[in-house]
Write an enzyme that holds these catalytic residues in place. Sequence first.
Site, PDB file in Angstrom:
ATOM      1  N   ASN A   1       0.869  -1.177   0.000  1.00 45.78           N
ATOM      2  CA  ASN A   1       0.000   0.000   0.000  1.00 45.78           C
ATOM      3  C   ASN A   1       0.906   1.227   0.000  1.00 45.78           C
ATOM      4  O   ASN A   1       1.442   1.620   1.030  1.00 45.78           O
ATOM      5  CB  ASN A   1      -0.896  -0.042   1.245  1.00 45.78           C
TER       6      ASN A   1
ATOM      7  N   LYS B   1       3.369   0.774   3.112  1.00 44.09           N
ATOM      8  CA  LYS B   1       2.936  -0.225   4.091  1.00 44.09           C
ATOM      9  C   LYS B   1       2.973  -1.587   3.428  1.00 44.09           C
ATOM     10  O   LYS B   1       2.631  -1.700   2.243  1.00 44.09           O
ATOM     11  CB  LYS B   1       1.486   0.050   4.518  1.00 44.09           C
TER      12      LYS B   1
ATOM     13  N   ARG C   1      -2.559  -2.112  -3.510  1.00 44.49           N
ATOM     14  CA  ARG C   1      -3.765  -1.311  -3.322  1.00 44.49           C
ATOM     15  C   ARG C   1      -3.669  -0.104  -4.249  1.00 44.49           C
ATOM     16  O   ARG C   1      -2.674   0.623  -4.227  1.00 44.49           O
ATOM     17  CB  ARG C   1      -3.859  -0.832  -1.880  1.00 44.49           C
TER      18      ARG C   1
ATOM     19  N   HIS D   1     -12.995   2.869  -0.163  1.00 40.93           N
ATOM     20  CA  HIS D   1     -13.001   1.839   0.896  1.00 40.93           C
ATOM     21  C   HIS D   1     -13.652   0.544   0.392  1.00 40.93           C
ATOM     22  O   HIS D   1     -14.131  -0.260   1.197  1.00 40.93           O
ATOM     23  CB  HIS D   1     -13.806   2.287   2.139  1.00 40.93           C
TER      24      HIS D   1
ATOM     25  N   HIS E   1     -18.111   1.864   7.684  1.00 47.81           N
ATOM     26  CA  HIS E   1     -16.649   1.839   7.853  1.00 47.81           C
ATOM     27  C   HIS E   1     -16.273   3.166   8.506  1.00 47.81           C
ATOM     28  O   HIS E   1     -16.254   4.210   7.845  1.00 47.81           O
ATOM     29  CB  HIS E   1     -15.971   1.677   6.493  1.00 47.81           C
ATOM     30  N   LEU E   2     -16.008   3.127   9.819  1.00 52.47           N
ATOM     31  CA  LEU E   2     -15.753   4.359  10.578  1.00 52.47           C
ATOM     32  C   LEU E   2     -14.318   4.368  11.077  1.00 52.47           C
ATOM     33  O   LEU E   2     -14.016   3.909  12.174  1.00 52.47           O
ATOM     34  CB  LEU E   2     -16.729   4.446  11.771  1.00 52.47           C
TER      35      LEU E   2
ATOM     36  N   ASN F   1     -10.484   6.886  10.412  1.00 53.69           N
ATOM     37  CA  ASN F   1     -10.205   8.309  10.278  1.00 53.69           C
ATOM     38  C   ASN F   1     -10.933   8.841   9.035  1.00 53.69           C
ATOM     39  O   ASN F   1     -11.563   9.877   9.059  1.00 53.69           O
ATOM     40  CB  ASN F   1      -8.701   8.537  10.225  1.00 53.69           C
TER      41      ASN F   1
ATOM     42  N   ARG G   1     -12.346  15.361   7.583  1.00 46.80           N
ATOM     43  CA  ARG G   1     -13.138  15.778   6.414  1.00 46.80           C
ATOM     44  C   ARG G   1     -14.582  16.066   6.823  1.00 46.80           C
ATOM     45  O   ARG G   1     -15.145  15.368   7.667  1.00 46.80           O
ATOM     46  CB  ARG G   1     -13.151  14.682   5.342  1.00 46.80           C
TER      47      ARG G   1
ATOM     48  N   ASP H   1      -9.450  12.114  17.276  1.00 45.60           N
ATOM     49  CA  ASP H   1      -9.438  10.764  17.858  1.00 45.60           C
ATOM     50  C   ASP H   1     -10.647  10.594  18.782  1.00 45.60           C
ATOM     51  O   ASP H   1     -10.811  11.342  19.744  1.00 45.60           O
ATOM     52  CB  ASP H   1      -8.132  10.549  18.636  1.00 45.60           C
TER      53      ASP H   1
ATOM     54  N   GLY I   1     -15.636   2.239  14.501  1.00 40.25           N
ATOM     55  CA  GLY I   1     -16.718   1.246  14.449  1.00 40.25           C
ATOM     56  C   GLY I   1     -16.415   0.004  15.278  1.00 40.25           C
ATOM     57  O   GLY I   1     -17.303  -0.563  15.917  1.00 40.25           O
TER      58      GLY I   1
ATOM     59  N   ASN J   1     -14.255  -0.098  17.864  1.00 46.18           N
ATOM     60  CA  ASN J   1     -13.845   0.159  19.252  1.00 46.18           C
ATOM     61  C   ASN J   1     -14.756   1.051  20.073  1.00 46.18           C
ATOM     62  O   ASN J   1     -14.673   1.028  21.297  1.00 46.18           O
ATOM     63  CB  ASN J   1     -12.449   0.785  19.257  1.00 46.18           C
TER      64      ASN J   1
ATOM     65  N   GLU K   1      -8.342  -5.200   5.190  1.00 43.15           N
ATOM     66  CA  GLU K   1      -8.190  -4.873   3.773  1.00 43.15           C
ATOM     67  C   GLU K   1      -7.018  -5.625   3.154  1.00 43.15           C
ATOM     68  O   GLU K   1      -7.089  -6.036   1.993  1.00 43.15           O
ATOM     69  CB  GLU K   1      -8.020  -3.354   3.612  1.00 43.15           C
TER      70      GLU K   1
HETATM   71  P1  AMP Z   1      -8.607   3.713  11.310  1.00 45.61           P
HETATM   72  O1  AMP Z   1      -8.534   4.793  10.265  1.00 45.61           O
HETATM   73  O2  AMP Z   1      -9.550   2.606  10.940  1.00 45.61           O
HETATM   74  O3  AMP Z   1      -7.253   3.229  11.759  1.00 45.61           O
HETATM   75  O4  AMP Z   1      -9.274   4.408  12.594  1.00 45.61           O
HETATM   76  C1  AMP Z   1      -8.560   5.363  13.349  1.00 45.61           C
HETATM   77  C2  AMP Z   1      -9.521   6.040  14.338  1.00 45.61           C
HETATM   78  O5  AMP Z   1     -10.149   5.055  15.153  1.00 45.61           O
HETATM   79  C3  AMP Z   1      -8.821   6.950  15.334  1.00 45.61           C
HETATM   80  O6  AMP Z   1      -8.668   8.250  14.809  1.00 45.61           O
HETATM   81  C4  AMP Z   1      -9.804   6.957  16.497  1.00 45.61           C
HETATM   82  O7  AMP Z   1     -10.748   7.987  16.334  1.00 45.61           O
HETATM   83  C5  AMP Z   1     -10.523   5.642  16.397  1.00 45.61           C
HETATM   84  N1  AMP Z   1     -10.191   4.690  17.478  1.00 45.61           N
HETATM   85  C6  AMP Z   1      -9.150   3.841  17.556  1.00 45.61           C
HETATM   86  N2  AMP Z   1      -9.186   3.145  18.707  1.00 45.61           N
HETATM   87  C7  AMP Z   1     -10.279   3.563  19.375  1.00 45.61           C
HETATM   88  C8  AMP Z   1     -10.872   3.235  20.643  1.00 45.61           C
HETATM   89  N3  AMP Z   1     -10.350   2.323  21.438  1.00 45.61           N
HETATM   90  N4  AMP Z   1     -12.008   3.880  20.981  1.00 45.61           N
HETATM   91  C9  AMP Z   1     -12.571   4.813  20.183  1.00 45.61           C
HETATM   92  N5  AMP Z   1     -12.056   5.157  18.990  1.00 45.61           N
HETATM   93  C10 AMP Z   1     -10.929   4.556  18.589  1.00 45.61           C
END
Ligand code: AMP
Length: 391
Positions: free
Chosen positions: A14, A21, A80, A169, A197-198, A200, A230, A271, A321, A323, A373
């Site tokens: 990637n 990556k 990717r 995605h 898909h939640l 960043n 965004r 975050d 999503g 966590n 992915e």
């Molecule tokens: P990703 O792009 O899928 O790696 O998601 C990153 C985002 O996931 C971070 O910016 C956080 O907002 C969120 N995140 C990661 N770990 C947690 C957690 N334990 N609780 C809530 N949000 C989390």
Amino acid sequence: MSDAAGPNRVLVLNSGSSSLKYQLLDMSDGSRLASGLVERIGEAGSEVADHAQALERVSRELSGQGLGLDSPELAAIGHRVVHGGTLYTEPTLIDDAVLAGVRELVPLAPLHNPANAMGIEVARRMRPDLPQVAVFDTAFHSTLPEAAWRYAIDRETADRHAVRRYGFHGTSHAYVSRETARLLGKEPEEVNVIVLHLGNGASASAVERGRCAETSMGLTPLEGLVMGTRSGDLDPAVVFHLHRQAKLSVDEVDALLNRRSGLVGLCGDNDMREIGRRMAEGDTAARTAFDVYVHRLKKYLGAYTAVLGTVDAVAFTAGVGENSAAVRAAAISGLEPLGMILDPVRNTVRSGAARLISADGSRTAIAVVPTDEEMEIARQTYALARGGSAS
Ligand code: AMP
């Protein structure tokens, strides 16, 4: 180890503009043999001048573990690629024409496709003998009906400039919708799934019997849900207004909406963990950011329920999503009339496994399904490299 059927390792790459990556997967048992990240490629003071040097570093790292890029166990390399446009709607074996095609699509993804093409070029130089496959982030959404992909703007202008909904995605939406069907004990063709898909970046999709029917990202990944940085959906006239009244240039508005909006724009943090901590202390900006984020999710859940008619499952995935029990609870709360009821205890159990979090009486199953992915790219790459169909 090679089985009788030949080499079965796949290297997934990637390539970003300043990062590379990688993951090495063994397709005989789905195990992850190695993974890593080379950062700051081409930046001032960095030891890694370009993507070729980055890949050499990856090869050295892998060789140190006896898994080098020259290994006969390597079956293929999967790349990717962010934008496939309307040219590439399936994983594609890479040749010179495909590499040129990825470059032709640069105007649609000026930040991503050049780096993706660079990764392909250096990997092909290093292993010209090996099948290499491009897996496109847009491909899963190529089944959108025209009513979903066409924007209601002047047709000729839109067509001339390839302006339409593409969606992104896709690899994650494909993987998670399939895994959700599996969790329900069904085939993908038997169920309708809304995938949220939640991460960043964030996007929703409505998957109808295994095929994508609607998705929230558009011409670019800016449309749709509220994201880390965004804005997601807004009135397009906001752009003209900021240009005319605030005297921002197009590039400045682009940077504002892509990098200084969303959660970070609303409260200074992108975050969700930090936003949760601040909310617990009574911070009102963090509370507003959370509320705007969740409100948008609810709107999409309602809209996609209407698109699908029947919803067998809602699947939460990616960083937030997977966590954030708080986001999941808030997004589903009040949706009982749509047949969506969360079980508060199941929702708060922490686990890395795909799991159901809905109440027993919920008509729609609600699930947390960790995305993967790299595994999906490896699976599609391996299938194509072995001469089969990847889908
Ligand atoms: P990703 O792009 O899928 O790696 O998601 C990153 C985002 O996931 C971070 O910016 C956080 O907002 C969120 N995140 C990661 N770990 C947690 C957690 N334990 N609780 C809530 N949000 C989390």
